[in-house]
Design a protein around this motif. Structure first.
Motif, PDB file in Angstrom:
ATOM      1  N   PRO A  46     -10.271  14.768  -3.345  1.00 16.60           N
ATOM      2  CA  PRO A  46      -9.957  14.975  -1.927  1.00 16.60           C
ATOM      3  C   PRO A  46      -8.685  14.264  -1.473  1.00 16.60           C
ATOM      4  N   SER A  47      -8.348  13.140  -2.114  1.00 15.60           N
ATOM      5  CA  SER A  47      -7.122  12.433  -1.715  1.00 15.60           C
ATOM      6  C   SER A  47      -5.871  13.249  -2.009  1.00 15.60           C
ATOM      7  N   SER A  48      -5.938  14.186  -2.969  1.00  3.93           N
ATOM      8  CA  SER A  48      -4.763  15.014  -3.237  1.00  3.93           C
ATOM      9  C   SER A  48      -4.487  15.939  -2.058  1.00  3.93           C
ATOM     10  N   ARG A  49      -5.533  16.401  -1.356  1.00  5.63           N
ATOM     11  CA  ARG A  49      -5.345  17.201  -0.142  1.00  5.63           C
ATOM     12  C   ARG A  49      -4.785  16.320   0.977  1.00  5.63           C
ATOM     13  N   LEU A  50      -5.306  15.093   1.050  1.00  3.16           N
ATOM     14  CA  LEU A  50      -4.792  14.143   2.039  1.00  3.16           C
ATOM     15  C   LEU A  50      -3.312  13.867   1.801  1.00  3.16           C
ATOM     16  N   ALA A  51      -2.915  13.743   0.550  1.00  2.25           N
ATOM     17  CA  ALA A  51      -1.512  13.501   0.226  1.00  2.25           C
ATOM     18  C   ALA A  51      -0.635  14.654   0.700  1.00  2.25           C
ATOM     19  N   PHE A  52      -1.109  15.895   0.537  1.00  4.07           N
ATOM     20  CA  PHE A  52      -0.339  17.057   1.011  1.00  4.07           C
ATOM     21  C   PHE A  52      -0.168  16.982   2.523  1.00  4.07           C
ATOM     22  N   VAL A  81      -3.855  19.081 -11.370  1.00  2.39           N
ATOM     23  CA  VAL A  81      -3.150  20.274 -10.895  1.00  2.39           C
ATOM     24  C   VAL A  81      -2.519  20.038  -9.522  1.00  2.39           C
ATOM     25  N   THR A  82      -3.278  19.467  -8.585  1.00  2.00           N
ATOM     26  CA  THR A  82      -2.752  19.267  -7.240  1.00  2.00           C
ATOM     27  C   THR A  82      -1.617  18.256  -7.240  1.00  2.00           C
ATOM     28  N   ALA A  83      -1.754  17.198  -8.033  1.00  2.20           N
ATOM     29  CA  ALA A  83      -0.683  16.206  -8.112  1.00  2.20           C
ATOM     30  C   ALA A  83       0.604  16.840  -8.635  1.00  2.20           C
ATOM     31  N   GLU A  84       0.484  17.692  -9.658  1.00  2.00           N
ATOM     32  CA  GLU A  84       1.672  18.368 -10.180  1.00  2.00           C
ATOM     33  C   GLU A  84       2.268  19.312  -9.144  1.00  2.00           C
ATOM     34  N   PHE A  85       1.405  19.981  -8.391  1.00  5.52           N
ATOM     35  CA  PHE A  85       1.899  20.845  -7.322  1.00  5.52           C
ATOM     36  C   PHE A  85       2.684  20.030  -6.285  1.00  5.52           C
ATOM     37  N   LEU A  86       2.179  18.870  -5.927  1.00  6.95           N
ATOM     38  CA  LEU A  86       2.868  18.018  -4.953  1.00  6.95           C
ATOM     39  C   LEU A  86       4.234  17.583  -5.464  1.00  6.95           C
ATOM     40  N   ARG A  87       4.335  17.299  -6.738  1.00 10.75           N
ATOM     41  CA  ARG A  87       5.635  16.935  -7.304  1.00 10.75           C
ATOM     42  C   ARG A  87       6.604  18.124  -7.212  1.00 10.75           C
ATOM     43  N   GLU A 122       9.569   5.507   4.919  1.00 10.77           N
ATOM     44  CA  GLU A 122      10.790   6.182   4.502  1.00 10.77           C
ATOM     45  C   GLU A 122      11.146   5.776   3.065  1.00 10.77           C
ATOM     46  N   GLY A 123      11.495   6.781   2.275  1.00 11.18           N
ATOM     47  CA  GLY A 123      11.906   6.530   0.900  1.00 11.18           C
ATOM     48  C   GLY A 123      10.769   6.403  -0.093  1.00 11.18           C
ATOM     49  N   GLN A 124       9.521   6.489   0.379  1.00  7.17           N
ATOM     50  CA  GLN A 124       8.365   6.366  -0.514  1.00  7.17           C
ATOM     51  C   GLN A 124       7.878   7.751  -0.946  1.00  7.17           C
ATOM     52  N   ASP A 125       7.410   7.835  -2.174  1.00  8.10           N
ATOM     53  CA  ASP A 125       6.784   9.050  -2.693  1.00  8.10           C
ATOM     54  C   ASP A 125       5.289   8.982  -2.391  1.00  8.10           C
ATOM     55  N   VAL A 126       4.740  10.050  -1.826  1.00  6.59           N
ATOM     56  CA  VAL A 126       3.340  10.028  -1.421  1.00  6.59           C
ATOM     57  C   VAL A 126       2.416   9.790  -2.614  1.00  6.59           C
ATOM     58  N   LEU A 127       2.811  10.251  -3.817  1.00  9.27           N
ATOM     59  CA  LEU A 127       1.968  10.037  -4.993  1.00  9.27           C
ATOM     60  C   LEU A 127       2.003   8.585  -5.473  1.00  9.27           C
ATOM     61  N   GLY A 128       2.965   7.825  -5.027  1.00 18.19           N
ATOM     62  CA  GLY A 128       2.965   6.386  -5.284  1.00 18.19           C
ATOM     63  C   GLY A 128       2.339   5.626  -4.133  1.00 18.19           C
ATOM     64  N   TRP A 129       2.609   6.098  -2.904  1.00 18.05           N
ATOM     65  CA  TRP A 129       2.177   5.371  -1.712  1.00 18.05           C
ATOM     66  C   TRP A 129       0.668   5.413  -1.493  1.00 18.05           C
ATOM     67  N   LEU A 162      -2.822  -3.024 -15.112  1.00 15.01           N
ATOM     68  CA  LEU A 162      -2.525  -4.450 -14.990  1.00 15.01           C
ATOM     69  C   LEU A 162      -1.070  -4.634 -14.561  1.00 15.01           C
ATOM     70  N   GLY A 163      -0.156  -4.108 -15.373  1.00 18.81           N
ATOM     71  CA  GLY A 163       1.263  -4.268 -15.062  1.00 18.81           C
ATOM     72  C   GLY A 163       1.820  -3.188 -14.172  1.00 18.81           C
ATOM     73  N   PHE A 164       1.204  -2.038 -14.182  1.00 20.78           N
ATOM     74  CA  PHE A 164       1.693  -0.942 -13.342  1.00 20.78           C
ATOM     75  C   PHE A 164       0.546   0.014 -13.048  1.00 20.78           C
ATOM     76  N   LEU A 165       0.737   0.811 -12.010  1.00 17.11           N
ATOM     77  CA  LEU A 165      -0.282   1.745 -11.562  1.00 17.11           C
ATOM     78  C   LEU A 165       0.163   3.164 -11.913  1.00 17.11           C
ATOM     79  N   PRO A 166      -0.485   3.799 -12.876  1.00 17.89           N
ATOM     80  CA  PRO A 166      -0.089   5.173 -13.225  1.00 17.89           C
ATOM     81  C   PRO A 166      -0.250   6.111 -12.026  1.00 17.89           C
ATOM     82  N   GLU A 167       0.681   7.049 -11.908  1.00 21.88           N
ATOM     83  CA  GLU A 167       0.578   8.019 -10.822  1.00 21.88           C
ATOM     84  C   GLU A 167      -0.572   8.981 -11.085  1.00 21.88           C
ATOM     85  N   PRO A 168      -1.106   9.575 -10.021  1.00 20.03           N
ATOM     86  CA  PRO A 168      -2.226  10.511 -10.192  1.00 20.03           C
ATOM     87  C   PRO A 168      -1.851  11.693 -11.080  1.00 20.03           C
TER      88      PRO A 168
END
Length: 625
Positions: free
Chosen positions: A396-402, A357-363, A505-512, A348-354
C-alpha cells in the motif's frame, strides 16, 4: 513451573533440597539469569556455600551491572560477610577468578570504603575486557560522593577519564542514555585536580569527554585555551577534533596539518583527517589521505580497510567490500574493518530502495511528474489515469508514494492498479490481532487506517528522516528525539508512517517515504517502558504483523536494533519474525522478504542450523548473504 523450580522443589526451605538436587545443580555453571539468581539466593539463605552463591551473583551483575534486584542481593551478601568480604573469594578455583567475580570483588571493596583499591581493580578489568557497563553502573555512584574524587591520586583519575573517553563514540553515535552518563562524568571532571606533569594529556582527555558529550561550545573554548597555553600535538589534535565534529572542515584540516608537522611519523592526525573526508563523502581527498598512510605502513589496520571502503563507494565494485570482510575474517579484533563491513551491509550501512512492479513504475514516471509539460495522458485539466496490471497485490505504501509524487508536482494524476489475484494468506490482513492498524482496504484499494498525527510528532520524524541513514547515527539521533516524547505518543508516531510529511525539495519519493517510516520505527523503539509490556512493542508489532508493506520493513529493521542492543528482547523478536515468516504468501513475492531474512541473520545468538537455513533462503532468492 519454571525448570529451576522443578530442580529445587516447591516446598518449604527445609524440604527444598531434600533429594540433593541443589548440590547436583552445581555442575550447571551456565544457565539463564533466573537460574543464577535462584542459586545465589538459595546459598545466601542456606549459608552453606556463599562463595558458590557469589559466583552466580557475579554472573548476574556481569550481564546487567545496574540491575536493582541483583544489586540488592549484592548488598545482602555484603551484610553477610561485611567483617571479611574476601571470604567470598577464598575458595581456590582452576584458572583463577572470572572477570565477573573480580568485578564483584571490586564492588564489595568499594562498599567497604576501600575506593582506591576497588577502582584500581575495576579499571584493570575494563581496560582488559573493554566493558564499559561497570563504569556506567557503579563508578559514577562511587565518585559522586563528596570527597571521593579528591581522595584519589591524579594518575588514577587520568587513567579513569582516559578509559571513559575511549569507551564512548563520537557525538553523532552517542545515545541519549550515553549522553547522560557523559554529562555526569563532565561534572566529576570539574573536581579533578590536574597536576602540572599531567597537564597536556589530562586536558586532551577532558576536551575529548566534552566533545563526545556534545558540549561543543565548552570543548572549543577549552581547546583554544589549550592551544594558547601548550601549543603542540596534543592541543592541535584536541581543537581539530572538536572543529571536525562541528563541521568546520577547513579549520579542522589546518589544525590537523599543524599536528602532522609536529609529529610527521605519527599517522594519527592524517588518519583523523582522512576519516573526516570519508564521513563527508569527499572520496578523492579521503583516498589520498589514506594512501599517504599506507605508503609508510602498507598493512595499517585502520587505513587499509578504510581505503577499500572508499574504493567500494567510488566504484560499487564488490571486490573492495570483500577485501574488508577478508581483513575482518583474518582478524576479528579489527574494529575498523567491523565498522566498515557493517556500513557495506544492507539495512545497517544503507537502506535499499523498495523493489517491485509499482516501485519500478514510479522510477519510470518520475521524470514526467517532475517536468513542466502536461503528462502524456493529461489533457485540458482532466485527470491522467495510469493503469498498472499486476499479478499480485502491491504494498500500500507504493500507492501512497504515487500520491505524494503527484501532490508534490501538482499533477492531476491517479494510479489504477488492476490486481489479478489475492495470495493466501491474505497480505491485506494482519498476521494476528494487533493493537493498532495502519492500513484498511476496500477490495484492493488501500487507505490509511490510523488517524492523522499531531504536527509536532510529524516534525520530530521529519527531522530524523532528513538525515542520511546509517544505523548507528540514526539510532543515536532517534534516542535523543525519543527523550523529548512520551510513551503515550506511540500511536501518533506510528501514524506518521501512513501520514508522512511532504516530499522535501530534491528528494526522491522512493528514498524519502521508506526513510520516514524507518525514522518513525526507530523513534518508537526507544520510547520509555519495559519492553514486554510497553506501548512501543505494541506499535512495532502492529507495523510488523499488519498488512504487508514497506512499514513492515521499517519494523523489521527497528526490532533488529532493539534485539542487538538489549539481548533480553532477542528471543521475543525472533518469535515475532517466525510468526511473520509463517504468514508468507504462498504465491508471488512479498516486499519484506529480503529485509526479513537479512535482519534475522543480524539477531544475536542465532543457532547455527537456523543461520544456515536463512542464508540458503537468501541465496535462493538471489540476494547477497
Amino acid at each position: 513451573m519454571g525448570w529451576w523450580t522443578k530442580i529445587m522443589g516447591s516446598g518449604n526451605r527445609r524440604s527444598a533440597d531434600h533429594d540433593g538436587s541443589l548440590r547436583k545443580a552445581k555442575t550447571l555453571e551456565n544457565g539463564p539469569p533466573e537460574f543464577h539468581r535462584f542459586v545465589a539466593q538459595q546459598e545466601l539463605e542456606l549459608g552453606e556455600d556463599l562463595p558458590r552463591g557469589a559466583r552466580h551473583l557475579a554472573r548476574l551483575l556481569g550481564a546487567a551491572a545496574s540491575d536493582s534486584e541483583s544489586l540488592r542481593l549484592a548488598e545482602q551478601y555484603f551484610q553477610a560477610v561485611r567483617d571479611n568480604p574476601q571470604e567470598l573469594f577464598s575458595e581456590s578455583q582452576a584458572g583463577g577468578k572470572s572477570c565477573e567475580e573480580e568485578a564483584l570483588r571490586a564492588w564489595l571493596l568499594a562498599r567497604s570504603g576501600r575506593l582506591q583499591e576497588a577502582l584500581e581493580l575495576l579499571l584493570a578489568l575494563v581496560d582488559a575486557h573493554q566493558n564499559a557497563s561497570y563504569l556506567e553502573a557503579w563508578v559514577l555512584d562511587w565518585l559522586e560522593v563528596p570527597g571521593a574524587v579528591e581522595s584519589l591520586p591524579g594518575p588514577m583519575m587520568l587513567r579513569l577519564m582516559s578509559l571513559v573517553s575511549q569507551q564512548y563514540p563520537e557525538w553523532r553515535f552517542v545515545t541519549n542514555d550515553q549522553q547522560r552518563i557523559l554529562n555526569r562524568y563532565v561534572n566529576v571532571m570539574r573536581r579533578w585536580k590536574i597536576t602540572e606533569d599531567q597537564a597536556e594529556v589530562a586536558e586532551m582527555t577532558r576536551i575529548e569527554v566534552l566533545r563526545k558529550a556534545g558540549r561543543f561550545s565548552e570543548a572549543v573554548r577549552a581547546a583554544e585555551q589549550f592551544v594558547r597555553q601548550h601549543p603542540g600535538w596534543c592541543a592541535f589534535m584536541s581543537e581539530a577534533l572538536v572543529r571536525r565534529e562541528m563541521d568546520q572542515i577547513d579549520a579542522a584540516m589546518d589544525l590537523f596539518q599543524r599536528a602532522i608537522d609536529c609529529r610527521p611519523d605519527d599517522p594519527a592526525a592524517r588518519l583523523e583527517a582522512a576519516d573526516m573526508y570519508l564521513d563527508r563523502e569527499q572520496w578523492d581527498r579521503a583516498d589520498a589521505s589514506y594512501q599517504q598512510v599506507l605508503d609508510e605502513h602498507p598493512e595499517h589496520s585502520w587505513a587499509l580497510p578504510s581505503r577499500w571502503y572508499v574504493q567500494w563507494r567510488q566504484t560499487d565494485d564488490r571486490q573492495y567490500r570483500d577485501r574488508i570482510r577478508k581483513i575482518l575474517n583474518d582478524d576479528s579484533t579489527n574494529q575498523r574493518a567491523r565498522e566498515l563491513s557493517e556500513r557495506c551491509t544492507p539495512y545497517l550501512g544503507f537502506l535499499p530502495e523498495p523493489e517491485g512492479v509499482t516501485a519500478e513504475f514510479l522510477r519510470t514516471i518520475r521524470p514526467q511528474m517532475e517536468g513542466t509539460e502536461p503528462l502524456e495522458k493529461e489533457h485540458g485539466g482532466v485527470n491522467a489515469e495510469f493503469v498498472l496490471p499486476m499479478d499480485y497485490l502491491d504494498p500500500p505504501s507504493s500507492r501512497l508514494a504515487f500520491r505524494m509524487l503527484a501532490e508534490t508536482y501538482q499533477r492531476k494524476a491517479r494510479l489504477l492498479v488492476q490486481v489479478r489475484s489475492i495470495p493466501r494468506p491474505d497480505p491485506r490482513k494482519p498476521c494476528r490481532p494487533v493493537k493498532y492498524l495502519l492500513w484498511t482496504y476496500h477490495e484492493t484499494e488501500p487507505a490509511p487506517a490510523a488517524p492523522v498525527p499531531y504536527p509536532t510528532i510529524v516534525q520530530h520524524v521529519r527531522e530524523l528522516a532528513m538525515q542520511p541513514y546509517e544505523y548507528r547515527t540514526s539510532w543515536a539521533s532517534a534516542s535523543r528525539a525519543a527523550a523529548r516524547l512520551e510513551a503515550t505518543d506511540a500511536a501518533g508516531i506510528l501514524a506518521v508512517m501512513v501520514h508522512p510529511p511532504p516530499l522535501p525539495e530534491g528528494q526522491d519519493v522512493l528514498g524519502w517515504l521508506p526513510r520516514v517510516q524507518l525514522a518513525a520505527a526507530l523513534l518508537l523503539a526507544q520510547l520509555d517502558g519495559d519492553w514486554h509490556t510497553s506501548l512501543r512493542r505494541d506499535a512495532l508489532l502492529a507495523a510488523l504483523w499488519g498488512p504487508a508493506d514497506w512499514t513492515t520493513i521499517a519494523a523489521i529493521i527497528a526490532l533488529t536494533q532493539v534485539a542487538r542492543r538489549d539481548r533480553s528482547t532477542a528471543s521475543d523478536v525472533r518469535e515475532a519474525f517466525s510468526l511473520l515468516a509463517e504468514h508468507r504468501p504462498c504465491d508471488g513475492t512479498y516486499c519484506y522478504e529480503r529485509a526479513l531474512l537479512s535482519n534475522w541473520l543480524l539477531l544475536p545468538d542465532i543457532p547455527n542450523k537456523e543461520r544456515r537455513s536463512l542464508e540458503k533462503k537468501l541465496r535462493k532468492s538471489k540476494w547477497e548473504v
